[in-house]
Design a protein around this motif. Structure first.
Motif, mmCIF file in Angstrom:
data_model
loop_
_atom_site.group_PDB
_atom_site.id
_atom_site.type_symbol
_atom_site.label_atom_id
_atom_site.label_comp_id
_atom_site.label_asym_id
_atom_site.label_seq_id
_atom_site.Cartn_x
_atom_site.Cartn_y
_atom_site.Cartn_z
ATOM 1 N N VAL B 4 0.857 -1.184 0.000
ATOM 2 C CA VAL B 4 0.000 0.000 0.000
ATOM 3 C C VAL B 4 0.890 1.229 0.000
ATOM 4 C CG1 VAL B 4 -1.707 1.315 1.296
ATOM 5 C CG2 VAL B 4 -1.894 -1.170 1.151
ATOM 6 N N ARG B 24 -3.008 4.077 -2.125
ATOM 7 C CA ARG B 24 -3.140 3.169 -3.267
ATOM 8 C C ARG B 24 -2.681 1.763 -2.923
ATOM 9 N NH1 ARG B 24 -3.696 5.770 -8.254
ATOM 10 N NH2 ARG B 24 -3.344 8.019 -8.138
ATOM 11 N N SER B 25 -3.477 0.788 -3.309
ATOM 12 C CA SER B 25 -3.021 -0.598 -3.210
ATOM 13 C C SER B 25 -2.368 -0.937 -4.538
ATOM 14 C CB SER B 25 -4.195 -1.538 -2.921
ATOM 15 O OG SER B 25 -5.197 -1.418 -3.913
ATOM 16 N N LEU B 26 -1.116 -1.359 -4.477
ATOM 17 C CA LEU B 26 -0.326 -1.486 -5.704
ATOM 18 C C LEU B 26 -0.452 -2.850 -6.376
ATOM 19 C CD1 LEU B 26 2.962 0.369 -4.717
ATOM 20 C CD2 LEU B 26 0.866 1.272 -5.756
ATOM 21 N N ASP B 27 -0.693 -3.875 -5.615
ATOM 22 C CA ASP B 27 -0.665 -5.209 -6.220
ATOM 23 C C ASP B 27 -1.854 -6.069 -5.813
ATOM 24 O OD1 ASP B 27 1.963 -6.439 -3.979
ATOM 25 O OD2 ASP B 27 0.085 -5.386 -3.618
ATOM 26 N N GLN B 29 -6.476 -5.770 -5.119
ATOM 27 C CA GLN B 29 -7.675 -4.944 -5.154
ATOM 28 C C GLN B 29 -8.198 -4.773 -3.729
ATOM 29 O OE1 GLN B 29 -10.183 -6.995 -8.027
ATOM 30 N NE2 GLN B 29 -9.503 -5.593 -9.619
ATOM 31 N N GLU B 52 -15.306 0.223 -1.713
ATOM 32 C CA GLU B 52 -15.230 0.732 -3.078
ATOM 33 C C GLU B 52 -16.624 0.985 -3.652
ATOM 34 O OE1 GLU B 52 -15.896 -1.398 -5.999
ATOM 35 O OE2 GLU B 52 -15.526 0.255 -7.379
ATOM 36 N N SER B 73 -12.228 3.637 -6.774
ATOM 37 C CA SER B 73 -11.747 2.455 -7.479
ATOM 38 C C SER B 73 -11.200 1.462 -6.463
ATOM 39 C CB SER B 73 -10.649 2.827 -8.478
ATOM 40 O OG SER B 73 -9.420 3.040 -7.808
ATOM 41 N N THR B 75 -8.341 0.408 -6.195
ATOM 42 C CA THR B 75 -6.940 0.599 -5.859
ATOM 43 C C THR B 75 -6.634 1.976 -5.276
ATOM 44 O OG1 THR B 75 -6.440 1.326 -8.110
ATOM 45 C CG2 THR B 75 -6.142 -1.025 -7.630
#
Lengths: 110, 118
Positions: B4, B24-27, B29, B52, B73, B75
């Motif tokens: 994150v 943001r979650s990078l890898d 959902q 979300e 979204s 992410t």
């Protein structure tokens, strides 16, 4: 009464000592339990989950007593690098809502 | 996995201005994101939970018109501190939870944002 209570410390211990932290929680429906470590001005990082049967990870041992609503963390052979704040964390059942204790400060002295 | 990213890490703003913090979650959902606030020598206090595509759920005592949360979204979630005042100075941390696939269900913190309002 706070939902998760911890002795704030600080605990000042010499290198190599064994130190134990305790935590109590008030919501009997709490489902999951964790110990997190937080270094100064940083985000908390998961140290270990706590299981009913007790669990060990190297020098760290966690215990859970559901009847007494009590969680403990034991650190053996303390290292200087163990100096941090240890947060007791409880997850409410059926949700991903995590409740944090105020944390216990540990300072390991050379 | 389960990384994150939170930005900015540090921000200084003038009283009365608004500040936006991104998480943001990078890898994975992140179906749910949480926003916490931590004052010095105090614990993390949950401010709000956001799923979300729906409105955030705020904890008691947290003003939803002051702390605007958007989770448009899977992410990205943002926290906007509107009309910031010195008492809003704090360490704000997000966390994201979601399915990591074989890694199971994850819960990961961002690195935090230190907000100073002058």
């Amino acid at each position: 009464r706070k939902e998760v209570e911890q002795d704030p410390g600080p605990f000042n211990v010499p290198e190599g000592a064994t130190v134990a932290f305790n935590c109590t929680y008030s919501n009997s429906a709490s489902q999951s339990f964790f110990w997190y470590r937080q270094d100064c001005r940083k985000e908390p990082k998961l140290l270990m989950s706590v299981y009913s049967s007790g669990n060990e990870d190297g020098r760290f041992t966690a215990q859970l007593n559901r009847a007494s609503q009590y969680i403990s963390l034991l650190i053996r052979d303390s290292k200087l690098s163990d100096s941090a704040t240890y947060l007791c964390v409880v997850r409410q059942g059926g949700t991903y809502k995590y409740i944090f204790g105020t944390g216990t400060r540990l300072k390991v002295l050379a | 996995g389960a990384v994150v990213s939170q930005h900015p890490s540090r921000v200084i703003c003038k009283s009365g201005t608004s500040v936006k913090i991104e998480c943001r979650s990078l890898d994975f959902q992140a179906t749910t994101m949480f926003w916490y606030r931590q004052f010095p020598k105090q614990s993390l206090m949950l401010m709000a939970t956001s799923n979300e595509g729906s409105k955030a759920t705020y904890e008691q005592g947290v003003e939803k018109d002051k702390f605007l949360i958007n989770h448009a979204s899977l992410t990205l979630s943002t926290l906007t501190v509107t009309s910031a005042h010195p008492e809003d100075s704090s360490f704000y941390i997000c966390s994201a939870s979601g399915w990591l696939g074989q890694g199971g269900y994850g819960y990961t913190f961002g690195s935090g944002t230190r907000l100073t309002v002058v």
